[in-house]
Design a protein around this motif. Structure first.
Motif, PDB file in Angstrom:
ATOM      1  N   ASP A   1       1.561 -12.314  -8.715  1.00 44.48           N
ATOM      2  CA  ASP A   1       2.462 -11.309  -8.142  1.00 44.48           C
ATOM      3  C   ASP A   1       1.848 -10.565  -6.972  1.00 44.48           C
ATOM      4  O   ASP A   1       2.521  -9.749  -6.345  1.00 44.48           O
ATOM      5  CB  ASP A   1       2.876 -10.296  -9.223  1.00 44.48           C
ATOM      6  N   GLY A   2       0.570 -10.806  -6.690  1.00 49.66           N
ATOM      7  CA  GLY A   2      -0.085 -10.114  -5.589  1.00 49.66           C
ATOM      8  C   GLY A   2      -0.587  -8.741  -5.995  1.00 49.66           C
ATOM      9  O   GLY A   2      -0.420  -8.296  -7.131  1.00 49.66           O
ATOM     10  N   VAL A   3      -1.219  -8.060  -5.074  1.00 41.74           N
ATOM     11  CA  VAL A   3      -1.783  -6.733  -5.322  1.00 41.74           C
ATOM     12  C   VAL A   3      -0.713  -5.688  -5.034  1.00 41.74           C
ATOM     13  O   VAL A   3      -0.144  -5.669  -3.942  1.00 41.74           O
ATOM     14  CB  VAL A   3      -3.014  -6.483  -4.431  1.00 41.74           C
ATOM     15  N   PRO A   4      -0.413  -4.804  -5.991  1.00 33.89           N
ATOM     16  CA  PRO A   4       0.591  -3.756  -5.741  1.00 33.89           C
ATOM     17  C   PRO A   4       0.206  -2.907  -4.530  1.00 33.89           C
ATOM     18  O   PRO A   4      -0.974  -2.707  -4.226  1.00 33.89           O
ATOM     19  CB  PRO A   4       0.552  -2.919  -7.032  1.00 33.89           C
TER      20      PRO A   4
ATOM     21  N   TYR B   1      -2.575  -0.219  -4.471  1.00 35.86           N
ATOM     22  CA  TYR B   1      -3.977  -0.605  -4.628  1.00 35.86           C
ATOM     23  C   TYR B   1      -4.529  -1.375  -3.426  1.00 35.86           C
ATOM     24  O   TYR B   1      -5.716  -1.674  -3.382  1.00 35.86           O
ATOM     25  CB  TYR B   1      -4.154  -1.466  -5.877  1.00 35.86           C
ATOM     26  N   GLN B   2      -3.672  -1.703  -2.472  1.00 32.41           N
ATOM     27  CA  GLN B   2      -4.112  -2.561  -1.379  1.00 32.41           C
ATOM     28  C   GLN B   2      -5.161  -1.904  -0.482  1.00 32.41           C
ATOM     29  O   GLN B   2      -5.962  -2.594   0.140  1.00 32.41           O
ATOM     30  CB  GLN B   2      -2.902  -2.994  -0.544  1.00 32.41           C
TER      31      GLN B   2
ATOM     32  N   PHE C   1     -11.008  -3.041  -2.257  1.00 30.24           N
ATOM     33  CA  PHE C   1     -12.366  -3.431  -1.875  1.00 30.24           C
ATOM     34  C   PHE C   1     -13.409  -2.361  -2.221  1.00 30.24           C
ATOM     35  O   PHE C   1     -14.578  -2.524  -1.898  1.00 30.24           O
ATOM     36  CB  PHE C   1     -12.436  -3.748  -0.382  1.00 30.24           C
ATOM     37  N   GLU C   2     -12.965  -1.287  -2.871  1.00 27.88           N
ATOM     38  CA  GLU C   2     -13.915  -0.256  -3.280  1.00 27.88           C
ATOM     39  C   GLU C   2     -14.665  -0.704  -4.538  1.00 27.88           C
ATOM     40  O   GLU C   2     -14.139  -1.465  -5.346  1.00 27.88           O
ATOM     41  CB  GLU C   2     -13.192   1.070  -3.542  1.00 27.88           C
TER      42      GLU C   2
END
Length: 288
Positions: A212-215, A218-219, A223-224
């Motif tokens: 479903d991909g990254v909501p 959170y995009q 990367f944190e």
């Protein structure tokens, strides 16, 4: 932080205000009372902020311990189980069965090594002391090696530019690719594709899946360090939340960029990074 530690910096100021309060009258008394009230509110608000910060750090620590524990336990369980079977029943197993179990142990050991490597990298304070060893290498060969290490029996399609070459620390770029492919295998459904191409003089590597991909929310934080997106509170879902952070530092050190975007191939997630097609003039230490 204990209460006395919180108010210690304000002791002298408080004593001064109390002295003035005891010697003041009329409008001066009202002003001093108001000033002391405001100071009390400031101290109280700082105390609340410190407590909230401490509670947040404790939650993050607990989430990390739960996530890493799950991530380490999974390969260890496989290694222990198959090793026990080989010790107790190895003589009655067929050569093909023994080979399959040994290969599984090898795969799980490699996976465990990747987790430990990422943890060590994080402990080095965002890779500040990691030295890069660059060499000329084929981009397509890098991808094939990463797929072999990370696919875990899943079918991973590739669309590779056989002419593309990179000047990079191949072990570190392979590490980034393995992390991205591992994530695609973990979260994707059935279609995983790794693509290389040359775009505006740069090598582009992209890993696509059909999840479903990254909501959206959170995009900008995915990367944190220790960020696990929608799975951050679910220890049953694998992932330590450090692979993408390590990958970002490594790609940046090579003069490239890494990003997330929706996949135009599979409709799910696409993690994509670029590397210069020519030898860049960069330092050999990550983070320098």
């Amino acid at each position: 932080m204990r209460g006395w530690q919180l108010i210690a910096p304000y002791t002298a100021v408080t004593a001064l205000f109390l002295t003035r309060l005891l010697t003041s009258t009329g409008s001066s008394l009202i002003l001093n009372l108001a000033t002391i009230g405001v100071a009390g509110l400031v101290i109280g608000r700082q105390g609340i902020a410190l407590r909230e910060r401490r509670e947040l750090l404790e939650r993050q620590r607990d989430d990390l311990v739960a996530s890493v524990s799950h991530e380490l336990r999974t390969p260890l369980t496989g290694i222990q189980g198959y090793s026990q079977i080989l010790l107790e029943a190895g003589d009655i197993l067929s050569p093909a069965e023994r080979r399959e179990m040994v290969e599984t142990i090898g795969t799980q050991t490699t996976h465990l090594g990747r987790i430990v490597t990422d943890l060590i990298d994080v402990a080095r304070d965002r890779l500040q002391n990691t030295r890069l060893h660059r060499s000329d290498y084929g981009a397509a060969e890098l991808v094939r090696e990463a797929v072999a290490a990370a696919a875990g029996g899943r079918q991973v399609a590739t669309e590779l530019d056989e002419e593309a070459r990179v000047f990079a620390d191949t072990d570190r770029i392979r590490q980034v690719l393995v992390n991205l492919i591992t994530n695609a295998v973990r979260y994707g459904r059935s279609k995983i594709t790794v693509v290389t191409r040359i775009d505006n003089g740069a090598n582009v590597f992209s890993v696509h899946d059909d999840d479903d991909g990254v909501p959206n929310k959170y995009q900008h934080t995915i990367f944190e360090r220790f960020e696990r997106g929608a799975h951050k509170f679910d220890s049953a879902v694998g992932g330590s939340g450090i692979g993408l952070s390590v990958g970002r530092d490594l790609i940046t050190a090579h003069g490239g960029e890494i990003r997330y975007r929706p996949s135009d191939l599979s409709g799910g997630a696409c993690f994509e990074f670029t590397l210069p097609a020519t030898q860049p003039s960069l330092p050999d230490l990550v983070g320098v």
